[in-house]
Design a protein around this motif. Sequence first.
Motif, PDB file in Angstrom:
ATOM      1  N   GLY A 141     -14.574  10.784  11.491  1.00  0.00           N
ATOM      2  CA  GLY A 141     -14.337  12.208  11.647  1.00  0.00           C
ATOM      3  C   GLY A 141     -15.014  13.036  10.570  1.00  0.00           C
ATOM      4  N   VAL A 142     -15.028  14.347  10.807  1.00  0.00           N
ATOM      5  CA  VAL A 142     -15.608  15.295   9.858  1.00  0.00           C
ATOM      6  C   VAL A 142     -14.632  16.444   9.675  1.00  0.00           C
ATOM      7  CG1 VAL A 142     -17.985  14.726  10.441  1.00  0.00           C
ATOM      8  CG2 VAL A 142     -16.828  16.560  11.672  1.00  0.00           C
ATOM      9  N   SER A 158     -10.002  28.323   5.744  1.00  0.00           N
ATOM     10  CA  SER A 158      -9.739  27.711   7.047  1.00  0.00           C
ATOM     11  C   SER A 158     -10.422  26.358   7.066  1.00  0.00           C
ATOM     12  CB  SER A 158     -10.276  28.575   8.191  1.00  0.00           C
ATOM     13  OG  SER A 158      -9.625  29.833   8.231  1.00  0.00           O
ATOM     14  N   LEU A 159      -9.680  25.334   7.501  1.00  0.00           N
ATOM     15  CA  LEU A 159     -10.221  23.976   7.512  1.00  0.00           C
ATOM     16  C   LEU A 159      -9.970  23.368   8.885  1.00  0.00           C
ATOM     17  CD1 LEU A 159      -9.998  21.371   4.673  1.00  0.00           C
ATOM     18  CD2 LEU A 159      -9.548  20.669   7.009  1.00  0.00           C
ATOM     19  N   TRP A 160     -11.029  22.921   9.537  1.00  0.00           N
ATOM     20  CA  TRP A 160     -10.942  22.270  10.842  1.00  0.00           C
ATOM     21  C   TRP A 160     -11.246  20.782  10.680  1.00  0.00           C
ATOM     22  CZ3 TRP A 160     -13.056  26.998   9.965  1.00  0.00           C
ATOM     23  CH2 TRP A 160     -12.533  28.082  10.697  1.00  0.00           C
ATOM     24  N   ARG A 161     -10.359  19.948  11.204  1.00  0.00           N
ATOM     25  CA  ARG A 161     -10.553  18.499  11.173  1.00  0.00           C
ATOM     26  C   ARG A 161     -10.942  18.051  12.574  1.00  0.00           C
ATOM     27  NH1 ARG A 161      -5.709  15.792   7.786  1.00  0.00           N
ATOM     28  NH2 ARG A 161      -7.353  14.209   7.535  1.00  0.00           N
ATOM     29  N   LEU A 162     -12.119  17.421  12.695  1.00  0.00           N
ATOM     30  CA  LEU A 162     -12.693  17.074  13.995  1.00  0.00           C
ATOM     31  C   LEU A 162     -12.909  15.568  14.083  1.00  0.00           C
ATOM     32  CD1 LEU A 162     -15.471  19.835  14.098  1.00  0.00           C
ATOM     33  CD2 LEU A 162     -13.115  20.009  14.944  1.00  0.00           C
ATOM     34  N   SER A 163     -12.927  15.081  15.316  1.00  0.00           N
ATOM     35  CA  SER A 163     -13.235  13.678  15.556  1.00  0.00           C
ATOM     36  C   SER A 163     -14.740  13.474  15.556  1.00  0.00           C
ATOM     37  CB  SER A 163     -12.641  13.231  16.903  1.00  0.00           C
ATOM     38  OG  SER A 163     -13.283  13.934  17.963  1.00  0.00           O
TER      39      SER A 163
END
Length: 374
Positions: free
Chosen positions: A168-169, A194-199
């Motif tokens: 993930g990133v 703001s922090l987005w956790r993505l696969s």
Amino acid sequence: MTFARTLMMYVARRFALMTGAMLAALAGLVALFDLIELLRRAATRQDATFALVSQIAALRLPFVAMQILPFAILLGGIVAFWRLTRSSELVVARAAGVSAWGFLAGPVGVAVMLGVVATAAISPLSSAMLARAERLDSQFLRNTSGISALAGGRLWLRQADAGLDPRGVAILSGRPVGPRDLRPGEAFRLDDVSLWRLSADDRPLARIEAPSAVMAPGRWVISDAVVFGADRLPAPAERLEFPTDLTPARIQDSFASPDTLSFWALPDFIQVLEQAGFSAVRHRLHFQSLLALPLLAAAMALLAAGFSMRSSRRGGVAQMIGGGVAAGFALFVVDKITGEFGEAGTLPVVFAAWAPAGAGFLLATALLLHLEDG
């Protein structure tokens, strides 16, 4: 054998002295024009004193010398070989049965050594001094504040995140705080985070909103963080520690020119950029160009020999020297063009960096074979 070795060392010494003199003259001339341009820009800046402008110009001097080194080798070699030919020293040596390849080994070795020293020793010094010069330039002459001067005042960062997905990133956005506004003990801080956790396939896994995030060694410390899950309501605000391999220096370097990074630091930095999902094409191209510099220096030395060892009794000396300068300039233009194609991704990075130097070396060798062996 002793005569050939002595002649080779003699020619190499003459070549090295003339190349050094040409490098000093060209670097001084370019630095003078750079100083004049900096003085023009500083004319409307009250804080930009002559001492500061002179310091910026002096800090750029090693970078300037790195850029003009191939031209200094070409012009210094042309002058050195032409003077040896005009005094009939090379003519007598070749008449005595010494092949041009014998006494050219010394100058080519000197050129390769200059390229190696420039890549391994001068490049780290040049990058550090250029980075310092760029910071002073931005602070006093451009009225910018580094990464805090981005469009909209927000900074976007991408890094690896194996917490929810092994591949993930995480994408983090916030307003960077200037050095003067940092609290005691803080090296780098973002506000309105703001922090987005993505696969790995860019599927959203979680989102974090927080008023601030402070970078500590190996982690982000996020205060009053509100976590929004993919399939649940937001959790109460809490203090989070989010692992990271970024540092303030790496963040600053990622927005800076590859010329401000040391040759020895580039491989690790390229790996960090690619792990974070950023493009490292410019940095890879710069690294490969530094590796190819010794070959380019050897090509310039052979070009200088091919265009200046013709006997002056045959006439056309000015045309031959002019042809050598034109050939060197053409090689420089081709190098820049392939570099642009390499940065755009049209050409492979290794090919874009090595092809001009390799082609110049082969063409110069062919020219010498034609002149020496018919």
